[in-house]
Write a protein that holds these residues in place. Structure first.
Motif, PDB file in Angstrom:
ATOM      1  N   LEU A  86      43.507  53.417  37.540  1.00  0.00           N
ATOM      2  CA  LEU A  86      42.806  52.471  36.675  1.00  0.00           C
ATOM      3  C   LEU A  86      42.073  53.202  35.559  1.00  0.00           C
ATOM      4  O   LEU A  86      41.648  54.351  35.726  1.00  0.00           O
ATOM      5  N   VAL A  87      41.942  52.537  34.423  1.00  0.00           N
ATOM      6  CA  VAL A  87      41.062  52.994  33.348  1.00  0.00           C
ATOM      7  C   VAL A  87      40.124  51.832  33.035  1.00  0.00           C
ATOM      8  O   VAL A  87      40.567  50.722  32.716  1.00  0.00           O
ATOM      9  N   LEU A  88      38.828  52.096  33.146  1.00  0.00           N
ATOM     10  CA  LEU A  88      37.820  51.052  32.946  1.00  0.00           C
ATOM     11  C   LEU A  88      37.099  51.243  31.619  1.00  0.00           C
ATOM     12  O   LEU A  88      36.766  52.369  31.242  1.00  0.00           O
ATOM     13  N   LYS A  89      36.846  50.157  30.916  1.00  0.00           N
ATOM     14  CA  LYS A  89      36.029  50.162  29.706  1.00  0.00           C
ATOM     15  C   LYS A  89      34.911  49.157  29.931  1.00  0.00           C
ATOM     16  O   LYS A  89      35.141  47.946  29.924  1.00  0.00           O
ATOM     17  N   LEU A  90      33.686  49.670  30.160  1.00  0.00           N
ATOM     18  CA  LEU A  90      32.601  48.844  30.662  1.00  0.00           C
ATOM     19  C   LEU A  90      31.447  48.751  29.670  1.00  0.00           C
ATOM     20  O   LEU A  90      31.128  49.725  28.978  1.00  0.00           O
ATOM     21  N   THR A  91      30.809  47.568  29.655  1.00  0.00           N
ATOM     22  CA  THR A  91      29.631  47.347  28.802  1.00  0.00           C
ATOM     23  C   THR A  91      28.563  46.621  29.602  1.00  0.00           C
ATOM     24  O   THR A  91      28.677  45.417  29.844  1.00  0.00           O
ATOM     25  N   PRO A  92      27.518  47.341  30.076  1.00  0.00           N
ATOM     26  CA  PRO A  92      26.353  46.639  30.635  1.00  0.00           C
ATOM     27  C   PRO A  92      25.527  46.057  29.470  1.00  0.00           C
ATOM     28  O   PRO A  92      25.293  46.744  28.475  1.00  0.00           O
ATOM     29  N   ARG A  93      25.079  44.805  29.617  1.00  0.00           N
ATOM     30  CA  ARG A  93      24.344  44.142  28.518  1.00  0.00           C
ATOM     31  C   ARG A  93      22.950  43.726  28.966  1.00  0.00           C
ATOM     32  O   ARG A  93      22.717  43.404  30.133  1.00  0.00           O
ATOM     33  N   THR A  94      22.062  43.699  28.007  1.00  0.00           N
ATOM     34  CA  THR A  94      20.683  43.261  28.248  1.00  0.00           C
ATOM     35  C   THR A  94      20.591  41.746  28.135  1.00  0.00           C
ATOM     36  O   THR A  94      21.569  41.064  27.807  1.00  0.00           O
ATOM     37  N   ASP A  95      19.382  41.241  28.370  1.00  0.00           N
ATOM     38  CA  ASP A  95      19.196  39.793  28.402  1.00  0.00           C
ATOM     39  C   ASP A  95      19.491  39.133  27.063  1.00  0.00           C
ATOM     40  O   ASP A  95      19.919  37.975  27.001  1.00  0.00           O
ATOM     41  N   ASP A  96      19.293  39.864  25.956  1.00  0.00           N
ATOM     42  CA  ASP A  96      19.555  39.280  24.640  1.00  0.00           C
ATOM     43  C   ASP A  96      20.998  39.472  24.181  1.00  0.00           C
ATOM     44  O   ASP A  96      21.340  39.168  23.036  1.00  0.00           O
ATOM     45  N   GLY A  97      21.843  40.000  25.084  1.00  0.00           N
ATOM     46  CA  GLY A  97      23.258  40.193  24.751  1.00  0.00           C
ATOM     47  C   GLY A  97      23.578  41.541  24.162  1.00  0.00           C
ATOM     48  O   GLY A  97      24.753  41.863  23.933  1.00  0.00           O
ATOM     49  N   GLY A  98      22.585  42.379  23.915  1.00  0.00           N
ATOM     50  CA  GLY A  98      22.830  43.704  23.365  1.00  0.00           C
ATOM     51  C   GLY A  98      23.275  44.682  24.442  1.00  0.00           C
ATOM     52  O   GLY A  98      23.182  44.419  25.642  1.00  0.00           O
ATOM     53  N   GLU A  99      23.751  45.859  23.989  1.00  0.00           N
ATOM     54  CA  GLU A  99      24.192  46.878  24.930  1.00  0.00           C
ATOM     55  C   GLU A  99      22.988  47.612  25.517  1.00  0.00           C
ATOM     56  O   GLU A  99      21.962  47.785  24.859  1.00  0.00           O
ATOM     57  N   SER A 100      23.135  48.062  26.776  1.00  0.00           N
ATOM     58  CA  SER A 100      22.071  48.842  27.412  1.00  0.00           C
ATOM     59  C   SER A 100      22.157  50.293  26.949  1.00  0.00           C
ATOM     60  O   SER A 100      22.931  50.628  26.055  1.00  0.00           O
ATOM     61  N   GLY A 101      21.392  51.186  27.588  1.00  0.00           N
ATOM     62  CA  GLY A 101      21.302  52.574  27.144  1.00  0.00           C
ATOM     63  C   GLY A 101      22.614  53.333  27.123  1.00  0.00           C
ATOM     64  O   GLY A 101      22.776  54.251  26.319  1.00  0.00           O
ATOM     65  N   GLU A 153      38.025  56.893  33.847  1.00  0.00           N
ATOM     66  CA  GLU A 153      39.333  57.006  34.482  1.00  0.00           C
ATOM     67  C   GLU A 153      39.154  57.058  35.997  1.00  0.00           C
ATOM     68  O   GLU A 153      38.374  57.850  36.510  1.00  0.00           O
ATOM     69  N   CYS A 154      39.914  56.215  36.705  1.00  0.00           N
ATOM     70  CA  CYS A 154      39.819  56.124  38.163  1.00  0.00           C
ATOM     71  C   CYS A 154      41.131  56.585  38.787  1.00  0.00           C
ATOM     72  O   CYS A 154      42.177  55.989  38.537  1.00  0.00           O
ATOM     73  N   THR A 155      41.053  57.635  39.601  1.00  0.00           N
ATOM     74  CA  THR A 155      42.235  58.190  40.265  1.00  0.00           C
ATOM     75  C   THR A 155      42.226  57.795  41.738  1.00  0.00           C
ATOM     76  O   THR A 155      41.216  57.971  42.429  1.00  0.00           O
ATOM     77  N   GLN A 156      43.352  57.295  42.201  1.00  0.00           N
ATOM     78  CA  GLN A 156      43.460  56.862  43.591  1.00  0.00           C
ATOM     79  C   GLN A 156      43.422  58.076  44.524  1.00  0.00           C
ATOM     80  O   GLN A 156      44.105  59.070  44.291  1.00  0.00           O
ATOM     81  N   ASP A 157      42.622  57.990  45.578  1.00  0.00           N
ATOM     82  CA  ASP A 157      42.566  59.068  46.546  1.00  0.00           C
ATOM     83  C   ASP A 157      43.929  59.225  47.223  1.00  0.00           C
ATOM     84  O   ASP A 157      44.594  58.225  47.532  1.00  0.00           O
ATOM     85  N   PRO A 158      44.374  60.464  47.476  1.00  0.00           N
ATOM     86  CA  PRO A 158      45.707  60.675  48.056  1.00  0.00           C
ATOM     87  C   PRO A 158      45.771  60.246  49.521  1.00  0.00           C
ATOM     88  O   PRO A 158      44.762  60.114  50.201  1.00  0.00           O
ATOM     89  N   GLY A 159      47.013  60.048  49.990  1.00  0.00           N
ATOM     90  CA  GLY A 159      47.258  59.785  51.401  1.00  0.00           C
ATOM     91  C   GLY A 159      47.017  58.367  51.850  1.00  0.00           C
ATOM     92  O   GLY A 159      46.964  58.094  53.057  1.00  0.00           O
ATOM     93  N   GLN A 160      46.883  57.423  50.917  1.00  0.00           N
ATOM     94  CA  GLN A 160      46.629  56.028  51.288  1.00  0.00           C
ATOM     95  C   GLN A 160      47.910  55.199  51.214  1.00  0.00           C
ATOM     96  O   GLN A 160      48.827  55.508  50.465  1.00  0.00           O
ATOM     97  N   ASN A 161      47.936  54.139  51.987  1.00  0.00           N
ATOM     98  CA  ASN A 161      48.966  53.121  51.816  1.00  0.00           C
ATOM     99  C   ASN A 161      48.558  52.254  50.634  1.00  0.00           C
ATOM    100  O   ASN A 161      47.557  51.545  50.699  1.00  0.00           O
ATOM    101  N   ASN A 162      49.310  52.325  49.529  1.00  0.00           N
ATOM    102  CA  ASN A 162      48.953  51.548  48.345  1.00  0.00           C
ATOM    103  C   ASN A 162      49.956  50.435  48.060  1.00  0.00           C
ATOM    104  O   ASN A 162      50.068  49.962  46.939  1.00  0.00           O
ATOM    105  N   VAL A 163      50.693  50.019  49.097  1.00  0.00           N
ATOM    106  CA  VAL A 163      51.658  48.925  48.939  1.00  0.00           C
ATOM    107  C   VAL A 163      50.935  47.597  49.098  1.00  0.00           C
ATOM    108  O   VAL A 163      50.439  47.259  50.177  1.00  0.00           O
ATOM    109  N   LEU A 164      50.856  46.857  48.013  1.00  0.00           N
ATOM    110  CA  LEU A 164      50.202  45.550  48.060  1.00  0.00           C
ATOM    111  C   LEU A 164      51.094  44.502  48.698  1.00  0.00           C
ATOM    112  O   LEU A 164      50.644  43.681  49.489  1.00  0.00           O
ATOM    113  N   ALA A 165      52.396  44.525  48.354  1.00  0.00           N
ATOM    114  CA  ALA A 165      53.314  43.495  48.845  1.00  0.00           C
ATOM    115  C   ALA A 165      54.669  44.104  49.135  1.00  0.00           C
ATOM    116  O   ALA A 165      55.196  44.876  48.337  1.00  0.00           O
TER     117      ALA A 165
END
Length: 379
Positions: free
Chosen positions: A166-181, A188-200
């Motif tokens: 997965l590749v994530l593009k994230l924006t935490p927002r403040t109460d007024d809709g602006g971006e946080s710090g 980038e998210c890398t799957q840990d090895p050795g797992q069963n990753n068959v969904l179906a």
């Protein structure tokens, strides 16, 4: 505070991203709703965050996965759900930077493998992360839901969907809709090895419902608990799979068992196997289970490999053994794999004057068996 913020945000986004990729691909398993069965998949990732480096993240997916589809039939899409829990520490980190909500995008990789695409078709899905409120205290959950597209297949055989990175593009927002710090950042998210990753896993059957066929070479061994002896196994399994139900013909070649008689006398036994009534079983949620009744005969017993001490045409177990073998999750019908089980050997009869002694060294429950199925090439 930034650590907690990014970890919580990534966990939330990953759940939705996983759900969306699963949903967009799960249509390969589409079938009438009555044929669907619940399925779940949990995956561990490490996501690289600003200032922190790789951090562990877990996501759970759930869906109703049909067992089979028909060639040429248009399959309607169905729903895949995901749930991710963000802990209280992460929530506190977000609120410490005045974030009150989280949103963004997730680009998820997955692979669709079906007969017309045997090497797999890489698929990328860009999903919108639903805006999620962050509570003032305590943890919170992020839910994702997606609906698959309609799909049609042209060839019968097995199919599967695997979930990747997965590749994530994230924006935490403040109460007024602006971006946080942290503003908007990419992880980038890398799957840990050795797992069963068959969904179906599913079967594509012919227009008239003919089953998919598989032919395997079989190798393995069995351990005789009573004496610690071993029996090498070779043979073949010809299987037919129709809507998750397995019927098969098992053939086991003659073998030789080595064991100790009376705890000290080395004995070699000729072993002959006869499968009775065929093999039955199931293939469900990526797990193959087979059951076969096997009669076992002992044409000869030889001490020190050369001195006859029993056996013959009438030397056999008094009744066949029922042998159930089960694979681990994620068994690939195209690649084969390992199955394990245990069985009981009934008392032996007709082996000569030493029948009772020989039987004591062979018979009883909890005899372990492990076999490997390797696909045979067909012309």
């Amino acid at each position: 505070m930034r650590t907690k913020k990014t970890t919580g945000g990534a966990c939330a986004a990953l759940a939705v991203a996983g759900a969306m990729v699963a949903a967009s691909l799960a249509g390969v398993a589409g079938a009438p709703p009555a044929a669907a069965a619940p399925a779940t998949l949990g995956l561990d990732y490490h996501c690289t965050f600003p200032l922190l480096g790789p951090q562990p993240v877990h996501v759970e997916l759930s869906t109703d996965v049909p067992d089979h589809v028909a060639v040429g039939e248009v399959m309607p899409g169905f729903t895949v759900d995901s749930v991710s829990t963000v802990n209280a520490e992460s929530a506190r980190g977000l609120t410490a930077l005045y974030a009150t909500s989280l949103e963004g995008h997730a680009l998820a990789d997955a692979t669709l493998t079906v007969p017309e695409m045997p090497d797999g078709l890489p698929v990328e899905v860009d999903s919108v992360l639903e805006k999620t409120p962050i509570p003032a205290s305590g943890g919170f959950t992020v839910k994702g839901r997606g609906t698959s597209p309609d799909l049609t297949f042209t060839q019968a055989g097995p199919g599967k969907v695997t979930v990747g990175n997965l590749v994530l593009k994230l924006t935490p927002r403040t109460d007024d809709g602006g971006e946080s710090g942290l503003g908007t950042f990419e992880s980038e998210c890398t799957q840990d090895p050795g797992q069963n990753n068959v969904l179906a896993s599913f079967d594509i059957v012919g227009e008239t419902g003919q089953p998919a066929e598989y032919t395997y070479a079989l190798t393995g061994s069995s351990t005789i608990k009573a004496s610690g002896g071993t029996i090498p196994l070779t043979g073949a399994l010809d299987a037919k799979l129709d809507a998750g139900t397995v019927t098969a013909a098992l053939t086991l070649e003659p073998s030789k068992a080595q064991f100790q008689l009376l705890g000290f006398l080395p004995v070699t036994a000729d072993v002959a196997f006869t499968a009775q009534g065929g093999t039955t079983g199931t293939y469900k949620d990526g797990v193959l289970t087979t059951t076969t009744k096997v009669a076992t005969g002992f044409p000869a017993f030889n001490a020190f490999g050369a001195i006859p001490i029993g056996g013959g045409d009438t030397c056999r177990t008094s009744e066949p053994s029922s042998i159930t073998l089960t694979s681990a999750a994620g068994f690939d019908r195209d690649a084969g794999g390992e199955l394990k089980g245990a069985y009981e050997l009934a008392s032996v009869t007709g082996c000569g004057v030493l029948t009772g002694v020989l039987g004591d060294a062979l018979t009883g429950p909890d005899n372990a068996i492990t076999v490997a199925l390797t696909p045979k090439k067909t012309s």
